[in-house]
Write an enzyme that holds these catalytic residues in place. Structure first.
Site, PDB file in Angstrom:
ATOM      1  N   CYS A 263       2.334  -3.963   2.877  1.00 39.38           N
ATOM      2  CA  CYS A 263       1.288  -3.547   1.951  1.00 39.38           C
ATOM      3  C   CYS A 263       0.496  -4.714   1.364  1.00 39.38           C
ATOM      4  O   CYS A 263      -0.588  -4.511   0.806  1.00 39.38           O
ATOM      5  CB  CYS A 263       1.910  -2.756   0.794  1.00 39.38           C
ATOM      6  SG  CYS A 263       3.047  -3.731  -0.229  1.00 39.38           S
TER       7      CYS A 263
ATOM      8  N   GLU B 298       3.614   5.013   4.962  1.00 39.96           N
ATOM      9  CA  GLU B 298       3.502   4.826   3.512  1.00 39.96           C
ATOM     10  C   GLU B 298       2.898   3.465   3.231  1.00 39.96           C
ATOM     11  O   GLU B 298       3.178   2.498   3.946  1.00 39.96           O
ATOM     12  CB  GLU B 298       4.883   4.942   2.862  1.00 39.96           C
ATOM     13  CG  GLU B 298       4.891   4.872   1.340  1.00 39.96           C
ATOM     14  CD  GLU B 298       5.315   3.513   0.783  1.00 39.96           C
ATOM     15  OE1 GLU B 298       5.674   3.452  -0.403  1.00 39.96           O
ATOM     16  OE2 GLU B 298       5.278   2.523   1.536  1.00 39.96           O
TER      17      GLU B 298
ATOM     18  N   ARG C 212       5.187   5.112  -9.981  1.00 40.04           N
ATOM     19  CA  ARG C 212       4.928   4.493  -8.681  1.00 40.04           C
ATOM     20  C   ARG C 212       4.018   5.384  -7.854  1.00 40.04           C
ATOM     21  O   ARG C 212       4.437   6.441  -7.365  1.00 40.04           O
ATOM     22  CB  ARG C 212       6.246   4.248  -7.937  1.00 40.04           C
ATOM     23  CG  ARG C 212       6.113   3.389  -6.676  1.00 40.04           C
ATOM     24  CD  ARG C 212       7.463   3.257  -5.984  1.00 40.04           C
ATOM     25  NE  ARG C 212       7.448   2.257  -4.930  1.00 40.04           N
ATOM     26  CZ  ARG C 212       7.715   0.973  -5.098  1.00 40.04           C
ATOM     27  NH1 ARG C 212       8.022   0.524  -6.312  1.00 40.04           N
ATOM     28  NH2 ARG C 212       7.697   0.124  -4.093  1.00 40.04           N
TER      29      ARG C 212
END
Length: 338
Positions: free
Chosen positions: A83, A121, A165
């Site tokens: 990420c 994700e 989150r």
């Protein structure tokens, strides 16, 4: 003849691979629903050791060095691909960052093996990175190899996990599977607060410094009701990022593998009359891992690993929705035979 699964082990008989697996948040979630992991990969030796200790499967190394044909056939690709290139806390180089390029390894594997589902994700900012062009590129790449793509940003605190989150989830079904009714899980009515998952000092088994030995400023009016949100009650110093103190009657900050300040990585909370960071086991609970999950040996590695993980309970809920749209017969891998 195709039948559909509607049992507690809703993914029984399906297989998955776990790319950029870390300590196995996807593994924990999907295996709890009956799916079987046939391949895992990560480059972090400490995370790989924890993964093997918990699941009995040693992850392979650098996915860029593994031939797609050497990866076993599978029904689902799971990938929490790096990420950092897309995070607001990074330089946001996106696909120009070598780590950002790793998404295309997922595409290459999917193009070769044609799994039923691709389950990804990443950070919330991925959705708006480069004005939305990055997500559009991802969807086009998956569409070009024969997948119908869905995406949404979900917050863990809306699904029974007391952590603020927010993450982007991408689910792509192979085009021959009817996924037109797929929807991400709806928010649940009940919520938890940080107080619900705290452990005692005696239960903490990992050495490290947790209590903040600094002068603190606590607000006089500390809330006494439970809230499904961050509840800031004080500060250290100027109260900048990493210097804020929160109530345990709210949710936690987003666990992070990086981040500075006295409360970096877990946030700071007033607990039993002291201000401290969270214990590793509390971090595990905030990521949905069961108490039987075996931790890393150091505070540093635990913080890094849980900060990089996916939230198990959110992954479970999405996986259940995925499973409701998966046909099942005696040929789990490959094309369906009707």
């Amino acid at each position: 003849m195709i039948t559909y699964i509607d049992t507690d082990k809703i993914l029984q008989g399906f297989t998955f691979i776990d790319l950029f697996c870390g300590i196995g948040g996807f593994h924990c979630a999907l295996s709890s629903l009956g799916a079987r992991c046939v391949f895992a990969s990560d480059i972090d030796k400490f995370a790989k050791a924890v993964y093997e200790k918990n699941y009995g499967l040693r992850p392979h190394g650098d996915i860029t060095k593994i031939k797609v044909e050497d990866i076993p056939p599978h029904d689902i690709i799971c990938a929490g691909f790096p990420c950092q290139p897309f995070s607001i806390s990074g330089d946001q180089k996106g696909f120009d960052d070598p780590r950002g390029q790793l998404f295309f390894n997922v595409v290459a594997i999917a193009k070769h093996h044609k799994p039923k589902v691709i389950f990804l994700e990443n950070v919330k900012n991925f959705e708006k990175h480069d004005g939305g062009k990055t997500l559009a590129r991802v969807k086009k790449e998956l569409d070009d190899i024969g997948y119908t793509v869905y995406s949404d940003v979900l917050c863990a605190s809306d699904y029974g996990v007391p952590q603020a989150r927010k993450r982007l989830y991408i689910v792509a079904f192979r085009d021959d599977i009817n996924s037109s009714q797929f929807a991400f899980p709806t928010k649940i009515d009940e919520f938890k607060v940080l107080q619900d998952i705290l452990i005692t000092d005696a239960e903490n088994t990992v050495n490290g410094s947790y209590v903040i030995q600094r002068e603190t400023t606590i607000n006089e009016a500390i809330p006494n009701e439970r809230k499904n949100e961050l509840v800031r009650i004080g500060k250290i110093g100027l109260g900048r990022q990493g210097e804020r103190i929160y109530s345990v009657l709210g949710v936690s900050t987003t666990l992070s593998s990086q981040g500075g300040g006295l409360g970096g990585k877990t946030g700071m909370y007033q607990i039993d009359g002291v201000v401290r960071k969270l214990y590793p086991r509390e971090c595990a609970r905030l990521m949905g891992f069961p108490d039987t999950f075996q931790l890393a040996e150091t505070q540093e590695q635990n913080y890094k690993q849980f900060g990089n993980s996916v939230v198990v309970e959110v992954i479970q809920l999405i996986a259940k929705e995925i499973a409701r749209h998966l046909p099942r017969n005696n040929n789990q891998n490959g094309n369906e035979e009707e």
